[in-house]
Design a protein around this motif. Structure first.
Motif, PDB file in Angstrom:
ATOM      1  N   ASN A   8       0.835  -1.207   0.000  1.00 19.40           N
ATOM      2  CA  ASN A   8       0.000   0.000   0.000  1.00 19.40           C
ATOM      3  C   ASN A   8       0.866   1.252   0.000  1.00 19.40           C
ATOM      4  OD1 ASN A   8      -2.544  -1.087  -0.150  1.00 19.40           O
ATOM      5  ND2 ASN A   8      -2.852  -1.152   2.064  1.00 19.40           N
ATOM      6  N   ASP A   9       1.945   1.219   0.776  1.00 17.02           N
ATOM      7  CA  ASP A   9       2.863   2.359   0.792  1.00 17.02           C
ATOM      8  C   ASP A   9       3.478   2.551  -0.586  1.00 17.02           C
ATOM      9  OD1 ASP A   9       2.396   2.846   3.471  1.00 17.02           O
ATOM     10  OD2 ASP A   9       4.204   1.821   4.156  1.00 17.02           O
ATOM     11  N   LEU A  10       3.877   1.466  -1.219  1.00 13.74           N
ATOM     12  CA  LEU A  10       4.486   1.548  -2.544  1.00 13.74           C
ATOM     13  C   LEU A  10       3.480   2.043  -3.569  1.00 13.74           C
ATOM     14  CD1 LEU A  10       7.138   1.014  -3.971  1.00 13.74           C
ATOM     15  CD2 LEU A  10       6.352  -1.304  -4.424  1.00 13.74           C
ATOM     16  N   GLU A  11       2.259   1.568  -3.466  1.00 16.76           N
ATOM     17  CA  GLU A  11       1.197   2.016  -4.370  1.00 16.76           C
ATOM     18  C   GLU A  11       0.906   3.505  -4.170  1.00 16.76           C
ATOM     19  OE1 GLU A  11      -3.376   0.695  -5.084  1.00 16.76           O
ATOM     20  OE2 GLU A  11      -1.915  -0.895  -4.710  1.00 16.76           O
ATOM     21  N   LEU A  13       3.017   5.681  -3.082  1.00 16.71           N
ATOM     22  CA  LEU A  13       4.168   6.401  -3.617  1.00 16.71           C
ATOM     23  C   LEU A  13       4.034   6.567  -5.132  1.00 16.71           C
ATOM     24  CD1 LEU A  13       6.911   7.726  -3.284  1.00 16.71           C
ATOM     25  CD2 LEU A  13       7.949   5.442  -3.366  1.00 16.71           C
ATOM     26  N   LEU A  14       3.606   5.531  -5.824  1.00 15.46           N
ATOM     27  CA  LEU A  14       3.401   5.623  -7.268  1.00 15.46           C
ATOM     28  C   LEU A  14       2.319   6.640  -7.620  1.00 15.46           C
ATOM     29  CD1 LEU A  14       3.663   1.969  -8.603  1.00 15.46           C
ATOM     30  CD2 LEU A  14       5.082   3.925  -9.214  1.00 15.46           C
ATOM     31  N   ILE A  15       1.263   6.657  -6.837  1.00 14.85           N
ATOM     32  CA  ILE A  15       0.193   7.640  -7.057  1.00 14.85           C
ATOM     33  C   ILE A  15       0.745   9.047  -6.875  1.00 14.85           C
ATOM     34  CG2 ILE A  15      -1.968   8.543  -6.087  1.00 14.85           C
ATOM     35  CD1 ILE A  15      -2.695   5.546  -5.493  1.00 14.85           C
ATOM     36  N   TYR A  16       1.550   9.235  -5.839  1.00 17.52           N
ATOM     37  CA  TYR A  16       2.136  10.551  -5.576  1.00 17.52           C
ATOM     38  C   TYR A  16       3.105  10.953  -6.693  1.00 17.52           C
ATOM     39  CZ  TYR A  16       4.169  14.421  -3.005  1.00 17.52           C
ATOM     40  OH  TYR A  16       4.602  15.671  -2.621  1.00 17.52           O
ATOM     41  N   ILE A  17       3.903  10.007  -7.154  1.00 13.91           N
ATOM     42  CA  ILE A  17       4.836  10.277  -8.258  1.00 13.91           C
ATOM     43  C   ILE A  17       4.069  10.723  -9.492  1.00 13.91           C
ATOM     44  CG2 ILE A  17       6.368   9.130  -9.929  1.00 13.91           C
ATOM     45  CD1 ILE A  17       7.512   7.550  -7.507  1.00 13.91           C
ATOM     46  N   LEU A  45      10.233  15.394  -7.753  1.00 10.48           N
ATOM     47  CA  LEU A  45       9.876  14.196  -8.513  1.00 10.48           C
ATOM     48  C   LEU A  45      11.073  13.260  -8.615  1.00 10.48           C
ATOM     49  CD1 LEU A  45       7.868  12.593 -10.228  1.00 10.48           C
ATOM     50  CD2 LEU A  45       8.541  14.009 -12.182  1.00 10.48           C
ATOM     51  N   ASP A  46      12.242  13.792  -8.913  1.00  4.55           N
ATOM     52  CA  ASP A  46      13.470  12.978  -8.986  1.00  4.55           C
ATOM     53  C   ASP A  46      13.684  12.225  -7.680  1.00  4.55           C
ATOM     54  OD1 ASP A  46      13.973  13.905 -11.535  1.00  4.55           O
ATOM     55  OD2 ASP A  46      15.545  15.317 -10.914  1.00  4.55           O
ATOM     56  N   TYR A  47      13.537  12.920  -6.566  1.00  5.18           N
ATOM     57  CA  TYR A  47      13.751  12.308  -5.252  1.00  5.18           C
ATOM     58  C   TYR A  47      12.827  11.102  -5.054  1.00  5.18           C
ATOM     59  CZ  TYR A  47      13.540  11.548  -0.244  1.00  5.18           C
ATOM     60  OH  TYR A  47      13.544  10.966   0.999  1.00  5.18           O
ATOM     61  N   TYR A  48      11.543  11.276  -5.331  1.00  2.79           N
ATOM     62  CA  TYR A  48      10.599  10.195  -5.097  1.00  2.79           C
ATOM     63  C   TYR A  48      10.750   9.052  -6.095  1.00  2.79           C
ATOM     64  CZ  TYR A  48       8.448  12.813  -1.389  1.00  2.79           C
ATOM     65  OH  TYR A  48       8.241  13.472  -0.212  1.00  2.79           O
ATOM     66  N   ILE A  49      11.158   9.349  -7.317  1.00  4.36           N
ATOM     67  CA  ILE A  49      11.428   8.283  -8.283  1.00  4.36           C
ATOM     68  C   ILE A  49      12.623   7.453  -7.810  1.00  4.36           C
ATOM     69  CG2 ILE A  49      12.280   7.795 -10.613  1.00  4.36           C
ATOM     70  CD1 ILE A  49      10.511  10.146 -11.582  1.00  4.36           C
ATOM     71  N   ILE A  50      13.644   8.108  -7.311  1.00  2.60           N
ATOM     72  CA  ILE A  50      14.813   7.389  -6.790  1.00  2.60           C
ATOM     73  C   ILE A  50      14.422   6.518  -5.602  1.00  2.60           C
ATOM     74  CG2 ILE A  50      17.033   7.694  -5.602  1.00  2.60           C
ATOM     75  CD1 ILE A  50      17.422  10.177  -7.476  1.00  2.60           C
ATOM     76  N   GLN A  51      13.580   7.042  -4.707  1.00  2.00           N
ATOM     77  CA  GLN A  51      13.120   6.246  -3.568  1.00  2.00           C
ATOM     78  C   GLN A  51      12.380   5.001  -4.046  1.00  2.00           C
ATOM     79  OE1 GLN A  51      14.211   6.925  -0.486  1.00  2.00           O
ATOM     80  NE2 GLN A  51      15.239   8.573  -1.577  1.00  2.00           N
ATOM     81  N   TYR A  52      11.516   5.176  -5.027  1.00  2.00           N
ATOM     82  CA  TYR A  52      10.760   4.055  -5.591  1.00  2.00           C
ATOM     83  C   TYR A  52      11.718   3.026  -6.193  1.00  2.00           C
ATOM     84  CZ  TYR A  52       7.651   1.417  -8.608  1.00  2.00           C
ATOM     85  OH  TYR A  52       6.985   0.391  -9.226  1.00  2.00           O
TER      86      TYR A  52
END
Length: 60
Positions: A8-11, A13-17, A45-52
Motif C-alpha cells: 500500500n505504501d508503494l502504491e 508512492l506511485l500515485i504521488y509520483i 519528482l526525482d527524489y521520489y522516483i529514486i526512492q521508488y
C-alpha cells in the motif's frame, strides 16, 4: 528518508509520483521549464522516483 512498509505504501508512492509528474507538466507549460517552481517540482519528482527505484531493486 521515507520508510515503505508494505505494498500500500508503494502504491501510494506511485500515485504521488504520478501526481507530481502531472503537476510538473502543468507548471512547466504555464511558467516555463526554467522557472523556480518547475525546477523545484522536478527535483522533488526525482527524489521520489529514486526512492521508488531503491525499493524495487531492494525487493524484486
Amino acid at each position: 528518508m521515507t520508510v515503505l512498509r508494505d505494498n500500500n505504501d508503494l502504491e501510494n508512492l506511485l500515485i504521488y509520483i504520478n501526481k507530481l509528474r502531472q503537476d510538473l507538466i502543468e507548471v512547466g507549460l504555464i511558467n516555463g521549464l526554467a522557472s523556480r517552481e518547475t525546477i523545484q517540482l522536478s527535483e522533488q519528482l526525482d527524489y521520489y522516483i529514486i526512492q521508488y527505484q531503491r525499493v524495487i531493486h531492494k525487493n524484486p
